[in-house]
Design an enzyme around this catalytic site. Sequence first.
Site, PDB file in Angstrom:
ATOM      1  N   ASP A  42       0.792  -1.240   0.000  1.00 58.79           N
ATOM      2  CA  ASP A  42       0.000   0.000   0.000  1.00 58.79           C
ATOM      3  C   ASP A  42       0.823   1.289   0.000  1.00 58.79           C
ATOM      4  OD1 ASP A  42      -2.391  -1.431   0.003  1.00 58.79           O
ATOM      5  OD2 ASP A  42      -2.474  -1.491   2.187  1.00 58.79           O
ATOM      6  N   HIS A 249      31.435   3.200  -1.771  1.00 57.82           N
ATOM      7  CA  HIS A 249      30.001   3.469  -1.789  1.00 57.82           C
ATOM      8  C   HIS A 249      29.344   3.080  -0.467  1.00 57.82           C
ATOM      9  CE1 HIS A 249      29.705   3.548  -6.482  1.00 57.82           C
ATOM     10  NE2 HIS A 249      30.216   4.653  -5.972  1.00 57.82           N
ATOM     11  N   ASP A 266      29.957  12.137   1.516  1.00 54.19           N
ATOM     12  CA  ASP A 266      29.682  12.348   0.085  1.00 54.19           C
ATOM     13  C   ASP A 266      28.173  12.471  -0.034  1.00 54.19           C
ATOM     14  OD1 ASP A 266      29.236  12.149  -2.663  1.00 54.19           O
ATOM     15  OD2 ASP A 266      30.813  10.662  -2.973  1.00 54.19           O
ATOM     16  N   ASP A 277      26.676  17.322  -5.939  1.00 52.27           N
ATOM     17  CA  ASP A 277      27.478  16.161  -5.536  1.00 52.27           C
ATOM     18  C   ASP A 277      28.756  16.682  -4.890  1.00 52.27           C
ATOM     19  OD1 ASP A 277      28.662  13.704  -5.264  1.00 52.27           O
ATOM     20  OD2 ASP A 277      28.739  13.238  -7.395  1.00 52.27           O
ATOM     21  N   HIS A 360      39.383   5.000  -8.625  1.00 47.37           N
ATOM     22  CA  HIS A 360      38.244   5.504  -9.403  1.00 47.37           C
ATOM     23  C   HIS A 360      38.670   6.706 -10.234  1.00 47.37           C
ATOM     24  CE1 HIS A 360      37.666   8.933  -6.632  1.00 47.37           C
ATOM     25  NE2 HIS A 360      37.816   8.079  -5.631  1.00 47.37           N
ATOM     26  N   HIS A 364      32.904  12.880 -13.196  1.00 46.25           N
ATOM     27  CA  HIS A 364      31.848  12.396 -14.084  1.00 46.25           C
ATOM     28  C   HIS A 364      30.959  13.584 -14.427  1.00 46.25           C
ATOM     29  CE1 HIS A 364      29.141  12.615 -10.581  1.00 46.25           C
ATOM     30  NE2 HIS A 364      30.087  11.972  -9.905  1.00 46.25           N
ATOM     31  N   HIS A 371      25.098  10.929 -11.960  1.00 43.25           N
ATOM     32  CA  HIS A 371      26.025  10.489 -13.000  1.00 43.25           C
ATOM     33  C   HIS A 371      25.305  10.759 -14.307  1.00 43.25           C
ATOM     34  CE1 HIS A 371      28.450   7.507 -10.271  1.00 43.25           C
ATOM     35  NE2 HIS A 371      28.595   8.775  -9.920  1.00 43.25           N
ATOM     36  N   GLU A 414      36.865  14.895  -8.131  1.00 41.86           N
ATOM     37  CA  GLU A 414      36.804  14.171  -6.866  1.00 41.86           C
ATOM     38  C   GLU A 414      37.954  13.180  -6.675  1.00 41.86           C
ATOM     39  OE1 GLU A 414      33.594  11.179  -6.717  1.00 41.86           O
ATOM     40  OE2 GLU A 414      32.847  12.093  -8.559  1.00 41.86           O
ATOM     41  N   TYR A 418      42.809   6.096  -0.451  1.00 43.42           N
ATOM     42  CA  TYR A 418      42.174   5.145   0.453  1.00 43.42           C
ATOM     43  C   TYR A 418      43.229   4.118   0.860  1.00 43.42           C
ATOM     44  CZ  TYR A 418      38.524   7.355  -2.273  1.00 43.42           C
ATOM     45  OH  TYR A 418      37.754   8.288  -2.922  1.00 43.42           O
ATOM     46  N   ARG A 435      38.499  11.818   0.428  1.00 46.25           N
ATOM     47  CA  ARG A 435      38.056  12.265  -0.900  1.00 46.25           C
ATOM     48  C   ARG A 435      37.595  13.707  -0.784  1.00 46.25           C
ATOM     49  NH1 ARG A 435      35.122   8.364  -1.956  1.00 46.25           N
ATOM     50  NH2 ARG A 435      32.972   9.073  -1.596  1.00 46.25           N
ATOM     51  N   GLU A 437      35.548  16.503  -3.173  1.00 46.52           N
ATOM     52  CA  GLU A 437      34.781  16.595  -4.430  1.00 46.52           C
ATOM     53  C   GLU A 437      34.054  17.925  -4.526  1.00 46.52           C
ATOM     54  OE1 GLU A 437      31.343  14.024  -6.821  1.00 46.52           O
ATOM     55  OE2 GLU A 437      31.608  13.770  -4.665  1.00 46.52           O
TER      56      GLU A 437
END
Length: 467
Positions: A42, A249, A266, A277, A360, A364, A371, A414, A418, A435, A437
């Site tokens: 529902d 992530h 992030d 972002d 990475h 982007h 993205h 970004e 790590y 990181r 960004e």
Amino acid sequence: MPTDTANDTKIYAERRARLASHLGKDGIAIIPTAPERPRNRDTDYLYRHDSYFYYLTGFTEPNAWLVLAGDGRATLFCAPKDLEREIWDGYRLGPEAAPAALGVDEAFSAADLDAKLPKLLENRSTVWFPFAIHKGLETRIDGWLQSVRARVRYGALCPEEQRDLCGPLDEMRLVKDAHEQDIMRRAAQISARAHVRAMQLSSRMLREGKDVREYHLDAELLHEFRFGGSQYPAYYSIVAAGANACVLHYRADAAPLRSGELVLIDAGCELDGYASDITRTFPADGKFTGPQRALYDLVLASQDASAAATKAGNRFTDPHDAAVRVLAQGMLDFGLLDANKVGSVDDVIDSRAYFQFYMHRTGHWLGMDVHDCGSYVEPTQVGEVSERKDPLSNEVIKNRPSRILQPGMVLTLEPGIYVRPADGVPEQFHNIGIRIEDDAIITANGCELISRGVPVKADEIEALMRA
């Protein structure tokens, strides 16, 4: 913030006219919006429109379709007015009001779609629609075309070609106009304020001796997003404490924030259909340790290098290459990589030895989707292909010339580092994930970093968190 409805309607009409010019005189395009999706019994997930559909209509209701002919004529199908359902689910525009409100030529109930689509497809040469995005769309189009074929004995012509609408739409969406850039600046400002609040909450709660969890900071982000007028987060927020920052992530959960450890956030909001972002990494208690500060300044230097390479005329890959060179040299300088084993900075780049700590890309496209759509290959050089063997996977990769940056394109910058515990990795850097960004609009002379409403320099972060 008030919107200029007449001006917005003109913007969407101009986009439809541009797209129509790609379809050919006898072409026709079919663009559905996203369906509602059930969350559990529902209840549905919070609804979010399809980006392509919204880009051409500005219409946010579910159960809607746009049909655009090559001559520019736009037909909308939408949910009909239903006073009983509107009591439960909210106001509907309805097909009677849609032409004036949205600037389309005509509108019908979505219940009439199957009856009217065959007639609209009749005597067209080409049917355009977004390939591989809307499950079942190809089957519905096949059904409508079958109805057209049933009328060939009466002189009807059936379209003989089907083409992917994503190509021309992606090219249109890749370069943002002034209207889009303004929304994206405001989205970035809201998100920057959210990051500031999360940083300050972290240090304040630790100073007060309180138990601080990742979800406390996530709540602060969500509060500021909505307080600033955004409709949703642009994606699941990452709030990663300590070693969790080394999970790219990771989602905000319940891990505690501890003095002496870093926190990586992030997160960005979506405003009026456009994403922001931003990533910031900061000490939970507001004070970097020596090893943390060393790696943080390295990542910031790599982002500075990537920003300097982000300008019209350069390639999309140039910011990444600039960041990698700075990071690779830093890995050698700090002993993360042993020069006796991996060689010079050029050797590190060629062998991708840096991949252990930076795995990475540096950015982007950013826009309606976090993205965002748009080819990363320069369309004027798509036929220029070379091959190389990846030194890590041994996979043969086809290289094509990277996209040439143009004013109005928007991308993220970004870089990160790590450091997971491993043999030969200095212990003082273990479990540090960093990181940084920002969102960049390409300009004629460089780029505009629209997300710098939240501090980025280590000294400025520490000063903010003391306040």
